[in-house]
Design an enzyme around this catalytic site. Sequence first.
Site, PDB file in Angstrom:
ATOM      1  N   CYS A  63      -1.169  15.789  25.348  1.00 31.82           N
ATOM      2  CA  CYS A  63      -2.076  14.649  25.537  1.00 31.82           C
ATOM      3  C   CYS A  63      -3.276  15.024  26.388  1.00 31.82           C
ATOM      4  O   CYS A  63      -3.443  14.528  27.509  1.00 31.82           O
ATOM      5  CB  CYS A  63      -1.306  13.506  26.182  1.00 31.82           C
ATOM      6  SG  CYS A  63       0.267  13.248  25.386  1.00 31.82           S
ATOM      7  N   GLU A  64      -4.074  15.943  25.909  1.00 25.00           N
ATOM      8  CA  GLU A  64      -5.307  16.334  26.589  1.00 25.00           C
ATOM      9  C   GLU A  64      -6.296  16.780  25.525  1.00 25.00           C
ATOM     10  O   GLU A  64      -5.921  17.521  24.608  1.00 25.00           O
ATOM     11  CB  GLU A  64      -5.068  17.544  27.511  1.00 25.00           C
ATOM     12  CG  GLU A  64      -4.214  17.243  28.696  1.00 25.00           C
ATOM     13  CD  GLU A  64      -4.645  18.013  29.940  1.00 25.00           C
ATOM     14  OE1 GLU A  64      -5.825  18.393  30.045  1.00 25.00           O
ATOM     15  OE2 GLU A  64      -3.786  18.199  30.806  1.00 25.00           O
ATOM     16  N   TYR A  73     -10.761  29.293  29.091  1.00 26.82           N
ATOM     17  CA  TYR A  73     -11.901  30.226  29.082  1.00 26.82           C
ATOM     18  C   TYR A  73     -12.791  30.034  27.855  1.00 26.82           C
ATOM     19  O   TYR A  73     -13.594  30.917  27.549  1.00 26.82           O
ATOM     20  CB  TYR A  73     -11.423  31.684  29.063  1.00 26.82           C
ATOM     21  CG  TYR A  73     -10.378  32.041  30.073  1.00 26.82           C
ATOM     22  CD1 TYR A  73     -10.702  32.200  31.418  1.00 26.82           C
ATOM     23  CD2 TYR A  73      -9.062  32.251  29.692  1.00 26.82           C
ATOM     24  CE1 TYR A  73      -9.741  32.549  32.341  1.00 26.82           C
ATOM     25  CE2 TYR A  73      -8.087  32.599  30.610  1.00 26.82           C
ATOM     26  CZ  TYR A  73      -8.440  32.745  31.941  1.00 26.82           C
ATOM     27  OH  TYR A  73      -7.484  33.091  32.846  1.00 26.82           O
ATOM     28  N   PRO A 111      -5.516  49.055  32.856  1.00 26.64           N
ATOM     29  CA  PRO A 111      -5.820  48.162  31.740  1.00 26.64           C
ATOM     30  C   PRO A 111      -4.647  47.260  31.396  1.00 26.64           C
ATOM     31  O   PRO A 111      -3.493  47.681  31.427  1.00 26.64           O
ATOM     32  CB  PRO A 111      -6.074  49.142  30.588  1.00 26.64           C
ATOM     33  CG  PRO A 111      -5.213  50.327  30.935  1.00 26.64           C
ATOM     34  CD  PRO A 111      -5.103  50.392  32.429  1.00 26.64           C
ATOM     35  N   GLY A 112      -4.926  46.015  31.121  1.00 25.74           N
ATOM     36  CA  GLY A 112      -3.888  45.097  30.653  1.00 25.74           C
ATOM     37  C   GLY A 112      -4.186  44.708  29.219  1.00 25.74           C
ATOM     38  O   GLY A 112      -3.543  45.131  28.271  1.00 25.74           O
TER      39      GLY A 112
HETATM   40  N1  LLP Z   1      -6.810  45.235  37.809  1.00 24.06           N
HETATM   41  C1  LLP Z   1      -7.098  44.137  38.533  1.00 24.06           C
HETATM   42  C2  LLP Z   1      -7.300  44.282  39.970  1.00 24.06           C
HETATM   43  C3  LLP Z   1      -7.203  42.875  37.911  1.00 24.06           C
HETATM   44  O1  LLP Z   1      -7.517  41.807  38.644  1.00 24.06           O
HETATM   45  C4  LLP Z   1      -7.008  42.758  36.519  1.00 24.06           C
HETATM   46  C5  LLP Z   1      -7.085  41.466  35.830  1.00 24.06           C
HETATM   47  C6  LLP Z   1      -6.688  43.921  35.796  1.00 24.06           C
HETATM   48  C7  LLP Z   1      -6.610  45.137  36.473  1.00 24.06           C
HETATM   49  C8  LLP Z   1      -6.455  43.915  34.329  1.00 24.06           C
HETATM   50  O2  LLP Z   1      -7.548  43.461  33.619  1.00 24.06           O
HETATM   51  P1  LLP Z   1      -7.604  43.655  32.028  1.00 24.06           P
HETATM   52  O3  LLP Z   1      -7.570  45.127  31.744  1.00 24.06           O
HETATM   53  O4  LLP Z   1      -6.446  42.960  31.438  1.00 24.06           O
HETATM   54  O5  LLP Z   1      -8.895  43.023  31.642  1.00 24.06           O
HETATM   55  N2  LLP Z   1      -6.330  35.435  32.249  1.00 24.06           N
HETATM   56  C9  LLP Z   1      -7.630  35.998  31.907  1.00 24.06           C
HETATM   57  C10 LLP Z   1      -7.788  37.387  32.423  1.00 24.06           C
HETATM   58  C11 LLP Z   1      -7.562  37.513  33.924  1.00 24.06           C
HETATM   59  C12 LLP Z   1      -7.703  38.915  34.438  1.00 24.06           C
HETATM   60  C13 LLP Z   1      -7.238  39.030  35.844  1.00 24.06           C
HETATM   61  N3  LLP Z   1      -7.283  40.350  36.413  1.00 24.06           N
HETATM   62  C14 LLP Z   1      -7.817  35.915  30.386  1.00 24.06           C
HETATM   63  O6  LLP Z   1      -6.954  35.377  29.705  1.00 24.06           O
HETATM   64  O7  LLP Z   1      -8.842  36.348  29.863  1.00 24.06           O
END
Ligand code: LLP
Length: 432
Positions: free
Chosen positions: A356-357, A330, A288-289
């Site tokens: 400027c967008e 997004y 998780p991120g």
């Molecule tokens: N594992 C893999 C293989 C991934 O590709 C990702 C995220 C994660 C884990 C972590 O995902 P999370 O738990 O954070 O949902 N920039 C975008 C999100 C891109 C996610 C990319 N991959 C945003 O701001 O919503």
Amino acid sequence: MHSFRYVGKELSCEGVTIASLVKKHGTPLYVYSQATLEDHFGKLHAALEPLDHLICYAMKANSNQAVMRVLANAGGGFDTVSEGELRRVIAAGGDPAKCVFAGVGKTEAEIEFALKAGIYCFNCESEPELQRINQVAARLKKIAPVAVRVNPNVDAGTHAKITTGTYENKFGIAFEKVEGVYARAAKLKNLRLRGLQTHIGSQLTSVKPFEAAVKKLLPLVQKLAVKYNFEFFSIGGGLGIIYNPALASSDAKWWQSAAAKDILTPATYAERLVPLLQPLGLRILIEPGRFIVGNAGTLVTRVEYVKKTGKKNFVIVDAAMNDLIRPAFYDSYHEIVPLTKKGGATVSSDVVGPICESGDYFCKDRPLPKVGEGDCLALLSAGAYGSVMGSNYNSRSLPTEVLVHGKQSAVVRERQALEDIWADERVAGWLK
Ligand code: LLP
């Protein structure tokens, strides 16, 4: 939980008012709460407690050294996607042996670095990649731990740009092909088939797609685990957060509805997934991120001008899409609140940056308290994919970042000096 709330009328992070941080550090300013990071990590840890598990924080969400150190201290591993990220783990005092290395385009140099660092596993996305890892490992006289990322073809029902688990996406290896891939990989002498991995997308707010993916993969994992003596099964990341509390709480009856039981929380995640996973007897990894860091960060910005045109009230602030690109990229929602709680009527406003967008906005036609020049606003839930996706577009420097811990605060990233933006650039010799 998160630790950004009004104490009296003042928006605070843990025991510190945001206004006092603005006074010290200026704006734009990212503020992170250590308590929130620890709480979210702890909640997942507790939810998975019945399983032998490892939380590999997806550091792409926020790789600030201080944030990483908090999570390393909490016992976390890391989901990395580049040599740079792996080097950051090491710099932050994290343990490479608790790291996975993901991504569809690992270079030979990256594979070599990760092998020498002694990572836990490569999450592999194609057969040529497996072959390349095998070759590099053979050259280094090492055995490379690998897992194949399976694309289960389950729609995560999230934004198109962050869905990864269907055959429309570049990720993983199709479910139907996986057995064959493992059989061929088993013949490569310098690989150890350590497990299997999947990840279906990001910002999932329902537990259902996770359940569907795990259920679909279980028989395959069981079979392959016996055949290749797997150690783990990784179910990826993707746990969503609440960006707009109004949507979640406006209808009290909704919480009692059938759909509510599918809302993703650590409790529902554990309730539905732990019983499925436990009989495998494998170590379970999650990546998780956003869930850990999303609500642990806020971007604070100052109002420069208020501009009324025929139809609109534009609040022009000093943060921009280069600091937080999510709304532009997004169409994402970030709650926007004043640092001092205001009563009275609201004004339908567009909060926009100076770039400027037309895409440089944080919200459109949103009822907000009336603000004027010099007031500050906080964009909540900006801890994940905020600062890390920042850029120097329009030659704007990257903002200061501060970590709060109780009543203490510390700068964890200095505001970038303007000259540093072009410090690496050179004027070609013939132009001199
Ligand atoms: N594992 C893999 C293989 C991934 O590709 C990702 C995220 C994660 C884990 C972590 O995902 P999370 O738990 O954070 O949902 N920039 C975008 C999100 C891109 C996610 C990319 N991959 C945003 O701001 O919503």
